[in-house]
Write a protein that holds these residues in place. Structure first.
Motif, PDB file in Angstrom:
ATOM      1  N   ALA A  31       0.834  -1.208   0.000  1.00 31.63           N
ATOM      2  CA  ALA A  31       0.000   0.000   0.000  1.00 31.63           C
ATOM      3  C   ALA A  31       0.870   1.260   0.000  1.00 31.63           C
ATOM      4  O   ALA A  31       0.582   2.212  -0.726  1.00 31.63           O
ATOM      5  N   ARG A  32       1.925   1.255   0.788  1.00 35.02           N
ATOM      6  CA  ARG A  32       2.827   2.416   0.835  1.00 35.02           C
ATOM      7  C   ARG A  32       3.476   2.643  -0.528  1.00 35.02           C
ATOM      8  O   ARG A  32       3.589   3.772  -0.991  1.00 35.02           O
ATOM      9  N   VAL A  33       3.894   1.561  -1.176  1.00 30.75           N
ATOM     10  CA  VAL A  33       4.509   1.677  -2.500  1.00 30.75           C
ATOM     11  C   VAL A  33       3.487   2.211  -3.499  1.00 30.75           C
ATOM     12  O   VAL A  33       3.786   3.097  -4.297  1.00 30.75           O
ATOM     13  N   ARG A  34       2.265   1.682  -3.447  1.00 33.85           N
ATOM     14  CA  ARG A  34       1.209   2.141  -4.361  1.00 33.85           C
ATOM     15  C   ARG A  34       0.953   3.635  -4.225  1.00 33.85           C
ATOM     16  O   ARG A  34       0.801   4.346  -5.215  1.00 33.85           O
ATOM     17  N   VAL A  35       0.884   4.107  -2.993  1.00 34.39           N
ATOM     18  CA  VAL A  35       0.660   5.540  -2.767  1.00 34.39           C
ATOM     19  C   VAL A  35       1.806   6.350  -3.364  1.00 34.39           C
ATOM     20  O   VAL A  35       1.591   7.374  -4.005  1.00 34.39           O
ATOM     21  N   HIS A  36       3.025   5.875  -3.168  1.00 34.19           N
ATOM     22  CA  HIS A  36       4.171   6.577  -3.748  1.00 34.19           C
ATOM     23  C   HIS A  36       4.072   6.609  -5.278  1.00 34.19           C
ATOM     24  O   HIS A  36       4.315   7.642  -5.904  1.00 34.19           O
ATOM     25  N   LEU A  37       3.701   5.490  -5.874  1.00 38.35           N
ATOM     26  CA  LEU A  37       3.601   5.420  -7.331  1.00 38.35           C
ATOM     27  C   LEU A  37       2.533   6.361  -7.878  1.00 38.35           C
ATOM     28  O   LEU A  37       2.666   6.872  -8.987  1.00 38.35           O
ATOM     29  N   TRP A  38       1.474   6.599  -7.119  1.00 39.64           N
ATOM     30  CA  TRP A  38       0.429   7.538  -7.552  1.00 39.64           C
ATOM     31  C   TRP A  38       0.977   8.952  -7.683  1.00 39.64           C
ATOM     32  O   TRP A  38       0.465   9.746  -8.460  1.00 39.64           O
ATOM     33  N   THR A  39       2.029   9.255  -6.923  1.00 37.27           N
ATOM     34  CA  THR A  39       2.533  10.627  -6.891  1.00 37.27           C
ATOM     35  C   THR A  39       3.868  10.821  -7.597  1.00 37.27           C
ATOM     36  O   THR A  39       4.329  11.951  -7.722  1.00 37.27           O
ATOM     37  N   CYS A  40       4.490   9.759  -8.054  1.00 35.22           N
ATOM     38  CA  CYS A  40       5.853   9.865  -8.595  1.00 35.22           C
ATOM     39  C   CYS A  40       5.948   9.198  -9.969  1.00 35.22           C
ATOM     40  O   CYS A  40       5.915   7.969 -10.072  1.00 35.22           O
TER      41      CYS A  40
END
Length: 63
Positions: A31-40
Motif C-alpha cells: 500500500a505504501r509503495v502504491r501511494v508513492h507510485l500515484w505521486t511519482c
C-alpha cells in the motif's frame, strides 16, 4: 507517526519494487509503495521497466 514517513522515498520505493520481483511484500508495504507510485512518475516508469524486463526474460526462456 508523521505523514511523510508513511510514504517511502524514491530510493526506498525502487528497492521495494525490486524486492517484490522475488518475494511478496506485506500488505502495508504494498500500500505504501502504491501511494508513492500515484505521486511519482519516475518510480512509476521504473516499475513499468521492471515489468517489461520480467516479461522479456520470460519470453527469452520460452525460446
Amino acid at each position: 507517526m508523521p505523514y511523510k514517513r508513511l510514504i517511502p522515498h524514491c530510493r526506498d520505493t525502487q528497492l521495494l519494487l525490486s524486492q517484490a520481483q522475488d518475494s511478496n511484500l506485506s500488505p502495508l508495504t504494498r500500500a505504501r509503495v502504491r501511494v508513492h507510485l500515484w505521486t511519482c512518475t519516475a518510480c512509476t516508469r521504473f516499475s513499468q521497466q521492471l515489468a517489461f524486463m520480467r516479461q522479456a526474460m520470460r519470453q527469452l526462456g520460452k525460446d
